[in-house]
Design a protein around this motif. Sequence first.
Motif, PDB file in Angstrom:
ATOM      1  N   SER A 125      20.004 -20.080  36.982  1.00  0.00           N
ATOM      2  CA  SER A 125      19.133 -18.906  36.869  1.00  0.00           C
ATOM      3  C   SER A 125      19.441 -18.013  38.072  1.00  0.00           C
ATOM      4  O   SER A 125      20.055 -18.479  39.042  1.00  0.00           O
ATOM      5  CB  SER A 125      17.663 -19.338  36.879  1.00  0.00           C
ATOM      6  N   TYR A 130      17.517 -23.079  40.822  1.00  0.00           N
ATOM      7  CA  TYR A 130      16.960 -23.405  39.512  1.00  0.00           C
ATOM      8  C   TYR A 130      17.934 -23.073  38.379  1.00  0.00           C
ATOM      9  O   TYR A 130      18.703 -22.107  38.453  1.00  0.00           O
ATOM     10  CB  TYR A 130      15.636 -22.656  39.294  1.00  0.00           C
ATOM     11  N   ASP A 134      14.816 -24.764  33.842  1.00  0.00           N
ATOM     12  CA  ASP A 134      13.631 -25.010  34.668  1.00  0.00           C
ATOM     13  C   ASP A 134      12.532 -23.998  34.350  1.00  0.00           C
ATOM     14  O   ASP A 134      11.362 -24.238  34.645  1.00  0.00           O
ATOM     15  CB  ASP A 134      14.006 -24.960  36.154  1.00  0.00           C
ATOM     16  N   TYR A 135      12.916 -22.875  33.762  1.00  0.00           N
ATOM     17  CA  TYR A 135      11.914 -21.871  33.349  1.00  0.00           C
ATOM     18  C   TYR A 135      11.532 -22.064  31.888  1.00  0.00           C
ATOM     19  O   TYR A 135      10.369 -21.987  31.519  1.00  0.00           O
ATOM     20  CB  TYR A 135      12.467 -20.449  33.558  1.00  0.00           C
ATOM     21  N   ASN A 209      10.640 -13.995  36.653  1.00  0.00           N
ATOM     22  CA  ASN A 209      11.823 -14.739  36.190  1.00  0.00           C
ATOM     23  C   ASN A 209      11.681 -15.166  34.735  1.00  0.00           C
ATOM     24  O   ASN A 209      12.630 -15.092  33.964  1.00  0.00           O
ATOM     25  CB  ASN A 209      12.059 -15.965  37.064  1.00  0.00           C
ATOM     26  N   TYR A 210      10.487 -15.623  34.355  1.00  0.00           N
ATOM     27  CA  TYR A 210      10.255 -16.028  32.957  1.00  0.00           C
ATOM     28  C   TYR A 210      10.491 -14.838  32.031  1.00  0.00           C
ATOM     29  O   TYR A 210      11.183 -14.939  31.020  1.00  0.00           O
ATOM     30  CB  TYR A 210       8.808 -16.506  32.747  1.00  0.00           C
TER      31      TYR A 210
END
Length: 257
Positions: A125, A130, A134-135, A209-210
């Motif tokens: 990411s 990450y 992980d998201y 980030n999501y």
Amino acid sequence: MKVLLLGVTGRVGSRMLPALLAHKHQVVAYVRTPAKISSEATSKLDSIVVGSASDSAAIKAAILSHNCDAVVNAAGLAAMTGLTSQGEFPAIFAAVVQAALEAGRERGSAPIRCWLMSGFSILDSPKKPYLLLDYIPIFPSHKRNYLLIKSHPADILAWSLFCANDISPKYDTPQFPPSADASASNLVAKADAPPAWVEKYRTVPLIGNYLNIMAQAQSYYSVLENCVDFIAADLEKGLESEWIGKRVSVKEKSKVK
Ligand SMILES: NC(=O)c1ccc[n+]([C@@H]2O[C@H](COP(=O)([O-])OP(=O)(O)OC[C@H]3O[C@@H](n4cnc5c(N)ncnc54)[C@H](OP(=O)(O)O)[C@@H]3O)[C@@H](O)[C@H]2O)c1
């Protein structure tokens, strides 16, 4: 190269065959149900080996007895969530890796070149360390597979993971030879992270980030015939490929803004 192809009766593997042939590779198919291979495909294969893709010893024997320099794994299918059984896919991946590793060692001259189908979720990411997974925790077996393969140095197993998001064929059936519009040149590629990523929501607190991953993942849909051409073309480079030891991500050039 002489390539052992697993999964030739599946969506990806059936299109991989014409792409490999178009790039002048010889192809040995490793299948559990040879009756499912079309007569057209059968006539173009160097040989067919019948066995289970989770049988490491049989895969190794196929590599060695047919003098294969490369393995392409398109067998098995990753489960989307960790809520269900992961099925046979992790066992298939581990068996192919073990077989290629041991065959390379036994052969002694050079490592086996290995392309394995994997998934978008194990790419880095934008926020290190990450992964995308992980998201958005989907296709968890790809992470397990990645952790396994990255423990093997590329000089003993010349691996690459193909980390596409969603790949769909343009044509209903495999084309022999591949259609002229099927080409790796329709793609941009990057090692370990998605190419042409745009940081749209960086400033949104907590969920930036999501949002960014959700918003962009769709644009990483790619055409299967282009993806298999990418792998087949790369195999021409043998152990000189720049993608060895890498997770490889692609994006259709038409989707690059
Ligand atoms: N399609 C996508 O959008 C996409 C995206 C990213 C990654 N991938 C990955 O690409 C790979 C192939 O996907 P696909 O869509 O081509 O799947 P698929 O159409 O379901 O094909 C799976 C293939 O695996 C073979 N297979 C399964 N278990 C086996 C065993 N024990 N021994 C021998 N062969 C076995 C099947 O053989 P039978 O015909 O005998 O069942 C079939 O040829 C998967 O790892 C998938 O996760 C796909």
